[in-house]
Scaffold this motif. Structure first.
Motif, PDB file in Angstrom:
ATOM      1  N   GLN A 174      -1.973  52.907  48.672  1.00  0.00           N
ATOM      2  CA  GLN A 174      -2.240  53.883  49.732  1.00  0.00           C
ATOM      3  C   GLN A 174      -3.301  54.881  49.289  1.00  0.00           C
ATOM      4  N   ALA A 175      -3.219  55.302  48.022  1.00  0.00           N
ATOM      5  CA  ALA A 175      -4.222  56.234  47.512  1.00  0.00           C
ATOM      6  C   ALA A 175      -5.592  55.565  47.462  1.00  0.00           C
ATOM      7  N   ARG A 176      -5.634  54.296  47.061  1.00  0.00           N
ATOM      8  CA  ARG A 176      -6.913  53.583  47.006  1.00  0.00           C
ATOM      9  C   ARG A 176      -7.501  53.435  48.408  1.00  0.00           C
ATOM     10  N   PHE A 177      -6.651  53.122  49.388  1.00  0.00           N
ATOM     11  CA  PHE A 177      -7.122  52.988  50.768  1.00  0.00           C
ATOM     12  C   PHE A 177      -7.643  54.332  51.275  1.00  0.00           C
ATOM     13  N   TYR A 178      -6.913  55.404  50.962  1.00  0.00           N
ATOM     14  CA  TYR A 178      -7.327  56.747  51.382  1.00  0.00           C
ATOM     15  C   TYR A 178      -8.719  57.069  50.836  1.00  0.00           C
ATOM     16  N   MET A 179      -8.936  56.779  49.543  1.00  0.00           N
ATOM     17  CA  MET A 179     -10.242  57.071  48.934  1.00  0.00           C
ATOM     18  C   MET A 179     -11.333  56.193  49.514  1.00  0.00           C
ATOM     19  N   LEU A 235     -15.408  56.426  48.926  1.00  0.00           N
ATOM     20  CA  LEU A 235     -15.472  56.281  47.473  1.00  0.00           C
ATOM     21  C   LEU A 235     -15.500  54.800  47.099  1.00  0.00           C
ATOM     22  N   PRO A 236     -16.436  54.384  46.248  1.00  0.00           N
ATOM     23  CA  PRO A 236     -16.459  52.991  45.784  1.00  0.00           C
ATOM     24  C   PRO A 236     -15.166  52.658  45.044  1.00  0.00           C
ATOM     25  N   PRO A 237     -14.734  51.389  45.043  1.00  0.00           N
ATOM     26  CA  PRO A 237     -13.473  51.008  44.408  1.00  0.00           C
ATOM     27  C   PRO A 237     -13.381  51.402  42.938  1.00  0.00           C
ATOM     28  N   GLU A 238     -14.504  51.243  42.200  1.00  0.00           N
ATOM     29  CA  GLU A 238     -14.444  51.563  40.769  1.00  0.00           C
ATOM     30  C   GLU A 238     -14.273  53.058  40.530  1.00  0.00           C
ATOM     31  N   VAL A 239     -14.852  53.883  41.414  1.00  0.00           N
ATOM     32  CA  VAL A 239     -14.686  55.329  41.291  1.00  0.00           C
ATOM     33  C   VAL A 239     -13.256  55.734  41.613  1.00  0.00           C
ATOM     34  N   ALA A 240     -12.708  55.124  42.656  1.00  0.00           N
ATOM     35  CA  ALA A 240     -11.322  55.426  43.030  1.00  0.00           C
ATOM     36  C   ALA A 240     -10.371  55.052  41.915  1.00  0.00           C
ATOM     37  N   ARG A 241     -10.582  53.888  41.324  1.00  0.00           N
ATOM     38  CA  ARG A 241      -9.697  53.453  40.235  1.00  0.00           C
ATOM     39  C   ARG A 241      -9.805  54.388  39.044  1.00  0.00           C
ATOM     40  N   ARG A 246     -15.929  50.578  30.467  1.00  0.00           N
ATOM     41  CA  ARG A 246     -16.461  49.311  29.964  1.00  0.00           C
ATOM     42  C   ARG A 246     -15.786  48.123  30.636  1.00  0.00           C
ATOM     43  N   HIS A 247     -14.559  48.312  31.070  1.00  0.00           N
ATOM     44  CA  HIS A 247     -13.870  47.240  31.805  1.00  0.00           C
ATOM     45  C   HIS A 247     -14.377  47.161  33.234  1.00  0.00           C
ATOM     46  N   LEU A 248     -14.605  48.320  33.865  1.00  0.00           N
ATOM     47  CA  LEU A 248     -15.075  48.325  35.242  1.00  0.00           C
ATOM     48  C   LEU A 248     -16.457  47.685  35.354  1.00  0.00           C
TER      49      LEU A 248
END
Length: 256
Positions: free
Chosen positions: A204-209, A214-220, A254-256
């Motif tokens: 839910q937080a990822r969807f909100y961002m 916000l790009p997925p890597e930034v949200a994570r 480095r993983h992202l």
């Protein structure tokens, strides 16, 4: 001496989830070496312990062992990040005096086929002692994060207040996180508590961002930063806190 060292196996409680094959190739002299942390009565000592890559990801075995003695009324603060090595392991053995306090905040993080772990044993030997352990684990790939924490309360250590909090975050299927809390209590007027949870990122937080651009890597990255921040709440030195967080987020980046 190192000649007398018997290599650990998974039959040993403190090595239950570890990579014991990685230990076979390490310098056995490491098992003889302890970093002693002695806290005088009424004083405060802080140590930050970091196992991190100097450049390219390392496949070595990194073992750090700390032996902590906190005299009456003293306070010891340990903050740990384990983010390197095929096996990266920090062991803490602490003995607390009357009214002494131990604060332990730690993070394990990593992926590939690696194991990063924090192992603690805290002995409350006198009355009125307190301890608080907060450990967070973030892993992906085939990475494993472990926390094995034992609290011993002696029969005369009344009014002890000891707590452990462990939370694990699995970013990819295939990773694993393990927690083994242990309490050995021989006093009847104490407060001892532990909690352990393992999960994934809040969708839910990822969807909100994402809904706010916000790009997925930034949200994570933001979610992981908030997740591990608990381990450093008690660290009131902003420079040290920022330095430890850079190590954690640098591994994630480095993983992202």
């Amino acid at each position: 001496m190192s000649e007398s060292v018997i290599l650990p196996t998974r039959r040993d409680e403190a090595w239950r989830y570890s990579d014991t094959d990685a230990v076979a190739g390490m310098d056995l002299g490491r098992f003889d070496h302890w970093d002693d942390v002695d806290v005088p009565a009424g004083e405060t000592v802080r140590r930050c312990v970091v196992i991190a890559d100097a450049g390219e990801p390392s496949d070595t075995t990194e073992l750090r062992r700390l032996r902590v003695r906190v005299a009456d009324g003293g306070r010891c603060e340990l903050f740990v990040v384990v983010s390197s090595g095929r096996l990266g392991r920090v062991e803490v053995v602490a003995m607390l005096g009357d009214g002494a306090h131990l604060e332990l905040g730690g993070v394990t993080i990593g992926g590939r086929d690696t194991t990063r772990e924090i192992v603690s044993r805290v002995a409350h030997e006198k009355p009125n002692g307190t301890s608080n352990q907060v450990v967070r684990a973030v892993h992906w790939g085939r990475g494993t994060g472990n926390f094995l924490g034992r609290i011993d309360v002696a029969s005369g250590a009344q009014k002890t207040d000891a707590a452990q909090s462990f939370r694990g975050l699995i970013l990819e299927r295939g990773a694993s996180v393990n927690a083994v809390p242990q309490l050995e209590i021989f006093a009847d007027d104490v407060k001892c508590a532990h909690g352990a949870t393992v999960g994934q990122l809040d969708e839910q937080a990822r969807f909100y961002m994402a809904a706010r651009g916000l790009p997925p890597e930034v949200a994570r990255r933001l979610l992981v930063q908030a997740f591990v921040a608990d381990a450093f709440v008690a660290l009131d030195d902003a420079d040290d806190r920022e330095r430890l967080m850079r190590v954690v987020l640098g591994k994630l980046d480095r993983h992202l």
